[in-house]
Motif scaffolding. Sequence first.
Motif, PDB file in Angstrom:
ATOM      1  N   VAL A 136       0.837  -1.197   0.000  1.00 40.32           N
ATOM      2  CA  VAL A 136       0.000   0.000   0.000  1.00 40.32           C
ATOM      3  C   VAL A 136       0.875   1.251   0.000  1.00 40.32           C
ATOM      4  O   VAL A 136       0.603   2.221  -0.701  1.00 40.32           O
ATOM      5  CB  VAL A 136      -0.951  -0.010   1.216  1.00 40.32           C
ATOM      6  CG1 VAL A 136      -1.613   1.345   1.392  1.00 40.32           C
ATOM      7  CG2 VAL A 136      -2.004  -1.067   1.048  1.00 40.32           C
ATOM      8  N   TRP A 137       1.948   1.197   0.748  1.00 39.61           N
ATOM      9  CA  TRP A 137       2.820   2.379   0.779  1.00 39.61           C
ATOM     10  C   TRP A 137       3.418   2.654  -0.595  1.00 39.61           C
ATOM     11  O   TRP A 137       3.485   3.795  -1.030  1.00 39.61           O
ATOM     12  CB  TRP A 137       3.924   2.224   1.821  1.00 39.61           C
ATOM     13  CG  TRP A 137       4.829   3.422   1.746  1.00 39.61           C
ATOM     14  CD1 TRP A 137       6.064   3.481   1.187  1.00 39.61           C
ATOM     15  CD2 TRP A 137       4.503   4.741   2.167  1.00 39.61           C
ATOM     16  NE1 TRP A 137       6.555   4.753   1.244  1.00 39.61           N
ATOM     17  CE2 TRP A 137       5.604   5.569   1.842  1.00 39.61           C
ATOM     18  CE3 TRP A 137       3.395   5.326   2.780  1.00 39.61           C
ATOM     19  CZ2 TRP A 137       5.628   6.929   2.113  1.00 39.61           C
ATOM     20  CZ3 TRP A 137       3.427   6.677   3.041  1.00 39.61           C
ATOM     21  CH2 TRP A 137       4.516   7.467   2.717  1.00 39.61           C
ATOM     22  N   VAL A 138       3.856   1.604  -1.253  1.00 41.31           N
ATOM     23  CA  VAL A 138       4.454   1.810  -2.577  1.00 41.31           C
ATOM     24  C   VAL A 138       3.436   2.450  -3.511  1.00 41.31           C
ATOM     25  O   VAL A 138       3.737   3.406  -4.247  1.00 41.31           O
ATOM     26  CB  VAL A 138       4.973   0.470  -3.141  1.00 41.31           C
ATOM     27  CG1 VAL A 138       5.407   0.625  -4.581  1.00 41.31           C
ATOM     28  CG2 VAL A 138       6.119  -0.043  -2.293  1.00 41.31           C
ATOM     29  N   ILE A 139       2.192   1.944  -3.471  1.00 40.00           N
ATOM     30  CA  ILE A 139       1.137   2.524  -4.311  1.00 40.00           C
ATOM     31  C   ILE A 139       0.901   3.979  -3.909  1.00 40.00           C
ATOM     32  O   ILE A 139       0.803   4.878  -4.752  1.00 40.00           O
ATOM     33  CB  ILE A 139      -0.155   1.694  -4.177  1.00 40.00           C
ATOM     34  CG1 ILE A 139       0.050   0.305  -4.760  1.00 40.00           C
ATOM     35  CG2 ILE A 139      -1.322   2.383  -4.875  1.00 40.00           C
ATOM     36  CD1 ILE A 139      -1.065  -0.667  -4.454  1.00 40.00           C
ATOM     37  N   LEU A 140       0.817   4.213  -2.612  1.00 38.96           N
ATOM     38  CA  LEU A 140       0.571   5.564  -2.119  1.00 38.96           C
ATOM     39  C   LEU A 140       1.700   6.505  -2.550  1.00 38.96           C
ATOM     40  O   LEU A 140       1.463   7.619  -3.008  1.00 38.96           O
ATOM     41  CB  LEU A 140       0.451   5.508  -0.595  1.00 38.96           C
ATOM     42  CG  LEU A 140      -0.187   6.686   0.146  1.00 38.96           C
ATOM     43  CD1 LEU A 140      -0.717   6.211   1.472  1.00 38.96           C
ATOM     44  CD2 LEU A 140       0.782   7.832   0.370  1.00 38.96           C
ATOM     45  N   LEU A 185       3.656   6.192  -5.108  1.00 38.59           N
ATOM     46  CA  LEU A 185       3.562   6.442  -6.542  1.00 38.59           C
ATOM     47  C   LEU A 185       2.443   7.435  -6.858  1.00 38.59           C
ATOM     48  O   LEU A 185       2.643   8.384  -7.618  1.00 38.59           O
ATOM     49  CB  LEU A 185       3.297   5.135  -7.294  1.00 38.59           C
ATOM     50  CG  LEU A 185       4.464   4.148  -7.369  1.00 38.59           C
ATOM     51  CD1 LEU A 185       4.018   2.837  -8.002  1.00 38.59           C
ATOM     52  CD2 LEU A 185       5.601   4.757  -8.184  1.00 38.59           C
ATOM     53  N   LEU A 186       1.281   7.228  -6.263  1.00 38.02           N
ATOM     54  CA  LEU A 186       0.116   8.017  -6.659  1.00 38.02           C
ATOM     55  C   LEU A 186       0.116   9.394  -6.034  1.00 38.02           C
ATOM     56  O   LEU A 186      -0.285  10.369  -6.658  1.00 38.02           O
ATOM     57  CB  LEU A 186      -1.179   7.280  -6.274  1.00 38.02           C
ATOM     58  CG  LEU A 186      -1.455   5.988  -7.025  1.00 38.02           C
ATOM     59  CD1 LEU A 186      -2.763   5.380  -6.561  1.00 38.02           C
ATOM     60  CD2 LEU A 186      -1.486   6.218  -8.533  1.00 38.02           C
ATOM     61  N   VAL A 187       0.532   9.506  -4.796  1.00 37.76           N
ATOM     62  CA  VAL A 187       0.408  10.778  -4.095  1.00 37.76           C
ATOM     63  C   VAL A 187       1.680  11.617  -4.226  1.00 37.76           C
ATOM     64  O   VAL A 187       1.621  12.818  -4.453  1.00 37.76           O
ATOM     65  CB  VAL A 187       0.059  10.551  -2.615  1.00 37.76           C
ATOM     66  CG1 VAL A 187       0.020  11.866  -1.859  1.00 37.76           C
ATOM     67  CG2 VAL A 187      -1.285   9.849  -2.508  1.00 37.76           C
ATOM     68  N   TYR A 188       2.822  10.975  -4.108  1.00 45.02           N
ATOM     69  CA  TYR A 188       4.065  11.752  -4.123  1.00 45.02           C
ATOM     70  C   TYR A 188       4.578  11.963  -5.538  1.00 45.02           C
ATOM     71  O   TYR A 188       5.014  13.037  -5.897  1.00 45.02           O
ATOM     72  CB  TYR A 188       5.142  11.055  -3.291  1.00 45.02           C
ATOM     73  CG  TYR A 188       4.961  11.221  -1.805  1.00 45.02           C
ATOM     74  CD1 TYR A 188       5.693  12.175  -1.100  1.00 45.02           C
ATOM     75  CD2 TYR A 188       4.064  10.425  -1.105  1.00 45.02           C
ATOM     76  CE1 TYR A 188       5.531  12.327   0.277  1.00 45.02           C
ATOM     77  CE2 TYR A 188       3.898  10.574   0.252  1.00 45.02           C
ATOM     78  CZ  TYR A 188       4.640  11.530   0.943  1.00 45.02           C
ATOM     79  OH  TYR A 188       4.481  11.684   2.285  1.00 45.02           O
ATOM     80  N   LEU A 189       4.556  10.887  -6.343  1.00 39.83           N
ATOM     81  CA  LEU A 189       5.219  10.974  -7.641  1.00 39.83           C
ATOM     82  C   LEU A 189       4.286  11.421  -8.756  1.00 39.83           C
ATOM     83  O   LEU A 189       4.691  12.168  -9.635  1.00 39.83           O
ATOM     84  CB  LEU A 189       5.855   9.634  -8.005  1.00 39.83           C
ATOM     85  CG  LEU A 189       6.933   9.136  -7.035  1.00 39.83           C
ATOM     86  CD1 LEU A 189       7.559   7.857  -7.537  1.00 39.83           C
ATOM     87  CD2 LEU A 189       8.024  10.200  -6.838  1.00 39.83           C
ATOM     88  N   LEU A 190       3.028  10.954  -8.710  1.00 42.25           N
ATOM     89  CA  LEU A 190       2.138  11.225  -9.841  1.00 42.25           C
ATOM     90  C   LEU A 190       1.784  12.698  -9.922  1.00 42.25           C
ATOM     91  O   LEU A 190       1.322  13.266  -8.950  1.00 42.25           O
ATOM     92  CB  LEU A 190       0.872  10.378  -9.709  1.00 42.25           C
ATOM     93  CG  LEU A 190      -0.069  10.380 -10.906  1.00 42.25           C
ATOM     94  CD1 LEU A 190       0.567   9.640 -12.085  1.00 42.25           C
ATOM     95  CD2 LEU A 190      -1.379   9.727 -10.537  1.00 42.25           C
TER      96      LEU A 190
END
Lengths: 924, 211
Positions: free
Chosen positions: B200-204, B206-211
């Motif tokens: 979940v952290w990896v997804i988070l 990617l989506l919140v910090y990087l995207l």
Amino acid sequence: MATHAPTHAHTDHGHGPGHHAPARPLSYWWKRAFVAVVTGVLFALGLVWFCRWAFGFTPLWEPQAYFTAIFIFAGIGFLIGIGCFDWWWDYLRGHRVSYEDHSMHGATSWKDYCRPNTDHKVIGIQYLVVTFATFVIAGLFAEAVRIQLAQPGEQFVNAQTYNGLFSEHATLMIFGFVIPVFAGLANYVLPIMIGAKDMAFPRLNALSFWLLVVGAVLLVLAPAFGAFSSGWTAYPPLALQGTTGTTMFEIAVQFVGASSIATALNFMVTIVTMRAPGMTVWRMPLLVWANMTTSALVVFGTPFIAGSQFMSLYDRVLGTSFFNAANGGDVVMYQHVFWFYSHPAVYIMMLPGFGIASEVIATFSRKPIFGYRAIAFSTVAIAILGFGVWAHHMFVSGMASWIRIPMMMTTIVIAIPTGIKIFSWLGTMWGGKIHLKTPMLFAMGFIVAFTVGGLSGVFLGSVPVDINVHSTYFIVAHIHYVLFGGSVMTIFAGTYYWFPKMTGRMYNETLGKWHFWLTFVGLNLTFFPMHWLGTQGMPRRVSDYAPRFANVNFFISMASILMVLGTIVFFYNMITSWHSGPRAPWNPWRGRTMEWLVSSPPSLFNFDAVPQVVGGPYQYGIPGARHAIVFAGPELGGGELTETEKRLILVVADQAVASQVLIDDVRKRNAEGFWRFTFVVPSTTTDHRAAERRLQVALAVLAESGIDANGTVIDAPPMQAIDKVMREENVHEIILTTFPVGSSPWLDQDLVDRARKATRVAVTHVTIRPNDARGAVDSKSVQRVAIVANVDIDNAGLAALVQARSDTQPLTAVVLCPLSLDGPGWSDEAEEIRTEASGRTATLIARLQEAGIQSRGEVIDGTPADAVRLARTAHHANVVLIASRPGDPITETDEITAAARGMSVEYVTTDGQASTAPGAAEGR
Amino acid sequence: MTTENVTLPGHDLHGGGAPAPPHRISQGMLVMILFLGSEAMLFASFFTAYFMIRFNIAANDWPPIRNTATGARFVLPKGITAVNTVFLVSSSFTLWWGEHRFKKGDRKSLERGLLVTIFLGLTFLVIQLNEYAHLGFTPQNKAFGSVFYSLTGLHGFHVLVGLILLTICYVRTRRARDFTPTRATVLGAASLYWHFVDVVWVILFLLVYLL
């Protein structure tokens, strides 16, 4: 209760509290809970104060922040105090724990119901009691709403309070009653249905229940802290303006949601891993299918309402901006997240009801369920489609308009699997032998009401209609037809259906029927006019309305009282029957699923040995078909465990009572269930001996097959005879045997329909042709008497002799008239003799028939010895009676002895009086 | 105790304890998998909120927070969070290593693996809290702040729960010694939970910090 197994929960054989901790009194747990709640409140106060102080928030006193923490920690404190976490506390400290710790399992008194218990049966009852209490409270809120709306104008409460009333009503009904009551019913019966000893995680199960208690208490108390008045959907920004009541709602939903997720996880694991050997998925009862699917909806749907309520709570308490448009928030987002759960939630509230309906309808129609796989698959289809329709609640919310059409399509598509179910139930009932017991009435009422609600649901699924009626009473009508007419009716059906199993007592059938009719009529009179109000534009959720709606609203308010009366009857029935109803047999409904194969109530661990599933669950009426075999425990030798108390079928017949057709029918019936039979022969003639003789033959044959049957001749017309037995015995079913139409006076009197109406039990009509009735039955226990006589065969004395014999032993007769003609057999003279002999033989046969002795016969060419041989070879006679007149006796010859070949031969002489022709037998 | 002598297949009455037949998943693992499905949906509800709030705002205006002094667009600290991500992801591997060794009968390595994992998880939490303290905006700042803090906060809470579960496993390993290479349902479930939290952290990230 006649059982030969120590199966009752209260006959504890060594599982009780013991090896873990000494049993503590109930007060210990509740004192602990009280202390823990106080501690939780103090901790919450301190925590919030510390945080606000540490982060420099002003003011330090912000009520909603404190209340939020108080409710959360008081709830958790209560759970700890009451003992839900005791075992886990030992576990996480690294203590030695017993995975098979049964110290909190089972109940020996009411006190064991008032603290955490790991027995799924106790938990099921706990659920039912708490949820029905919530149902009453929620119902009172509904009546308060109806009182307000009985007349136009704000006459009873103000608008704000009114908003609180309907919000509380809906919230309590949905979160406090419908969702958890299904969990309660399934908690009790589902593990037994799949042949398990308990749920997969009994301690989690106990925690689920007490989480529900916390949530329900918060919901019930909410009005005392300022009305929660934004509707059960709690849309922002309305909900954001709420007071402490709203905070309680939001926290209560989290507790209730956690409870239902935990229960759903438990159900899923139980169903997947704990089915008895032989129970493939296609042998699972449909209730199990329904609960598996519902649990999946709960597990994957409920987090969304948790999320939505978290956000709402953050906005209210922490000052975040999820739904504050000025700060970039999005109120429509709330509705998306909320309905992504709450639409599947309507299936969470309906699918278990479908499961109950499938059980009840199959059992009371005595037919295999129509389209088992279709029902199972349509359940799954509804669940999957259910996740794709949420935005149909939001057609008028201002959401992106492109979502409308796809959502309209998916919504209307859901009518297909739902229709499959409706038609499957109708197909099950079609041609079935419907027992109109209370559960069946509720199930049938459910089909009617749910179809109405389902159809208005299809209307509402279409965008243009929905835009017109969205904020009107049409929605109120729809939701009540599906939730009250749908879910609540199935809840009642299930409660009545399993009441004998849960309590070990029978409920009062008459009161049950009163309850049904009051509820069903009240439901339709209350909610149907709301459709009209809606289309005429009466807005929902408003405390006042235009005067032109006054009459209809007054009518609705009055009609709703019918449902109140029905509910009072229901509770009176439940409480008095639970307290002092007649003892219930194991299987009062002759159900096939496994909960009916164990005692009522089941033993502490349901099964003392692993049951074996051998077939489908609904094979009613299929000879020899079985669903499962339940074995006794090793201490009883491990044989098959069965009930010894049999249910009664009343067989009513007159002349056809001893016919082979009827006896075969009874044998077949006996093979498919656990029955005893009472035969009643109504007789209005003065001499009952004929009727008694026929009855004796029938009973002898049935006794030979090991069938438990008795019988009497009752000196009364058939309806009175039936009535007499019905008053004395608890008759489950009636088999009424008559001759075909035209030759049966009973049918001329319309007896079958009259019996159906008068008795209210299922009546099976068996038609038998007169010739079949008079033919001899094939049985070892009925003596076959061959009567060999020539000249005096029509003699009344001979008939009397046979009658006297038949009074001591049931018999059937074969009359053989040997003619020893000297001349050629084709001469006119011989023909005349033969015709005369035939006439005399027929006279005897008729005489015997009239006396209730089954008989047939023939004239044969040959000597008495030939007749004896024929009696032995062709007619399998046990005894030969050779009759002759005193002056011209037939004496024992070597020929006859040889022909008899060991068969007993008796010689009788008759008195030679002239015979009179008997009257024609009255055909019935 | 007649009933307990009769062992039903999969009828472990009180969960978690009895070993599953080799071909079958144990009840404890199954319930954890299903529970993680539920957890995934909880995160999904917050991601839904995140994206619906984000889509209301022009792409070049995200995040909708500006430095009060310079007026420059705010940028989330990607570098330090990436390092933090490495800590958390590596903790999954240390846990896996401990379990892997334990299956070969090496209890000491399991204890070490658990300790290292707990240490890495704590490090992650501390860095995350430090980031909160220095971000410069609060949950009350715009809907972005609300959803950012609730997503990362929800995840942080899950890390905390995961740490508690791992600590319980450590305590059970040290004190109760009730895990065996073939019978360690609680350990398996806790480690599954930990891996989930990582994913979940990896997804988070990617989506919140990087995207």
